[in-house]
Write an enzyme that holds these catalytic residues in place. Structure first.
Site, PDB file in Angstrom:
ATOM      1  N   SER A 273       0.817  -1.132   0.144  1.00 21.54           N
ATOM      2  CA  SER A 273      -0.161  -0.083   0.038  1.00 21.54           C
ATOM      3  C   SER A 273       0.851   1.242   0.057  1.00 21.54           C
ATOM      4  CB  SER A 273      -0.801  -0.009   1.206  1.00 21.54           C
ATOM      5  OG  SER A 273      -1.787   0.740   1.011  1.00 21.54           O
ATOM      6  N   HIS A 419      -7.045  -5.923  -0.873  1.00 18.21           N
ATOM      7  CA  HIS A 419      -6.152  -5.039  -0.395  1.00 18.21           C
ATOM      8  C   HIS A 419      -5.401  -5.832   0.675  1.00 18.21           C
ATOM      9  CE1 HIS A 419      -3.782  -1.319  -0.626  1.00 18.21           C
ATOM     10  NE2 HIS A 419      -3.785  -1.120   0.432  1.00 18.21           N
TER      11      HIS A 419
END
Length: 438
Positions: A273, A419
């Site tokens: 991320s 994610h």
């Protein structure tokens, strides 16, 4: 640029929106993301092999002496910001313990940004397999919830620093509590890494720069910021550059402490991320990193900004104004005006191996844009004598989910799921490291 000054208010705003819209999206401001490929604006990618004066780059020498320095300068001044020169470091070994029934040695080391007694520091935790004939290749990455979140062992000190308010009761206000131990262990399969013959080093990213916007007064910005006083204010380092700076100082420490058992010529920098954005910039700006891994890094990381799909430059700069330099705000919803795009960031890592990974349910991070950026970096890798993504040319389309492209020096996969960092991701990174670092 107006900045938030209250970390508490900032945290509350972030979590109000996260609880409403999901973990990968920041606070609300009326932004409606586009996920329709037909609505992507027309764009032309800047050519990594054409210099700023329009001259073609046709040799490795031209790349190394003309184009690469040019692109580094553009990314510094327009995206991440100019960082201080490397500071001297000192370190203190805090603990050393045999773990996993004798499989490995875990060390905790305080690394100081400077030689002064009051220099700020970061706590690095390393694991190295005990059955080895010499120093081992290793992965180095920042973590989100403290070293105690990577491993639940109560012998690991609970980080006393500032934390974003965690879910499931893992913080009390902005302080970590005992429930946070092992909270992110699924993202750090330490035993799998050790069994494959690699070491691991990790640091809580907040030790370097706490992740809230206070005008760059905290963390190493406050301690070292005076060293960039001669840089134009709009081009001074943001938090991503600070985190990358910390990774380079961690590598300095590993180089200076041979007893840690890490082969510092074979260190792969890894991040997920916002920390995947960081690993890319660290690998681009510090050629000592032997391999670079970007996991779900999205806008400002591996995804092409000019696609303006999912999270855009304007969106990320509004929600996280401290991540990038202020000059980057000039490209809010105006991505094509930026002189660089993220395929050129990946190209700056060449000819070293790089791995870009996406997730099928992480459209916010634009998986297709991440793949296209990796493919668009391929010509630079080939110019420097590698096979790029493998084969005679980069693949014309994205691979199917869970089908890794790993034949060359640029790796890519689209993992089924959200994610996150999973064992599947790590298996691909370890396989890549086996081919290039072992």
């Amino acid at each position: 640029m107006q900045r938030f000054t209250s970390p508490r208010l900032w945290t509350v705003c972030c979590w109000m929106f996260i609880l409403t819209c999901g973990p990968s999206i920041g606070p609300a401001s009326g932004f409606e993301p586009n996920y329709d490929e037909s609505k992507i604006p027309d764009y032309t990618l800047p050519d990594p092999l054409v210099s700023q004066d329009g001259a073609p780059i046709t040799s490795a020498e031209q790349w190394n002496t003309v184009r690469r320095p040019e692109l580094l300068d553009l990314f510094e001044k327009h995206v991440y910001g100019v960082s201080p020169k490397p500071c001297p470091i000192r370190h203190e070994v805090v603990s050393r313990k045999t773990v996993f029934n004798g499989l490995a040695t875990r060390s905790e080391i305080d690394v100081f940004f400077g030689l002064a007694d009051d220099a700020p520091s970061m706590r690095m935790m390393t694991y190295v397999p005990n059955e080895r004939s010499g120093p081992v290749p290793a992965f180095l990455g920042l973590n989100f919830q403290g070293n105690h979140g990577v491993d639940a062992d109560p012998a690991i000190e609970l980080n006393p620093g500032w934390f974003r308010e965690g879910r499931n009761g893992t913080t009390d206000g902005n302080k970590a509590n005992e429930k946070s131990r092992g909270a992110t262990a699924s993202r750090w399969p330490v035993k799998m890494i050790l069994d494959r013959g690699y070491g691991l080093a990790t640091i809580y990213y907040g030790d370097i720069d706490p992740d809230f916007d206070d005008g760059f007064k905290n963390g190493i910005h406050g301690a070292l910021g005076g060293q960039v006083a001669d840089v134009a204010p709009e081009s001074r380092w943001g938090s991503i550059a600070a985190w990358a700076y910390g990774l380079s100082r961690a590598l300095d420490c590993l180089e200076s402490e041979s007893e840690l058992g890490v082969d510092t010529s074979k260190v792969a920098v890894i991040g997920h991320s916002r920390l995947g954005k960081t690993s890319l910039w660290a690998g681009a700006s510090d050629p000592r990193f032997a391999m670079v891994v970007s996991n779900n890094s999205g806008c400002g990381g591996a995804a092409l900004s000019r696609r303006a799909i999912g999270e855009t430059v304007g969106r990320i700069n509004t929600v996280f104004p401290h991540w990038f330099c202020d000059q980057f705000t000039e490209y809010n919803e105006n991505e094509s005006a930026c002189p660089v795009d993220q395929h050129q960031l990946i190209a700056l890592i060449a000819p070293r191996p790089v791995y870009v990974a996406s997730a099928s349910e992480d459209q916010w991070a634009d998986p297709k844009g991440e793949f296209l950026a990796a493919a668009a970096a391929d010509p630079v890798y080939r110019l420097l004598g590698t096979r790029g993504m493998g084969g005679d040319a980069p693949p014309a389309k994205m691979p199917a989910a869970d089908r890794a492209i790993n034949r060359g020096v640029i790796g890519y996969h689209l993992r089924t799921g959200k994610h996150d960092v999973t064992d599947y991701d790590w298996q691909q990174y370890l396989d890549m490291a086996d081919r290039h670092l072992q």
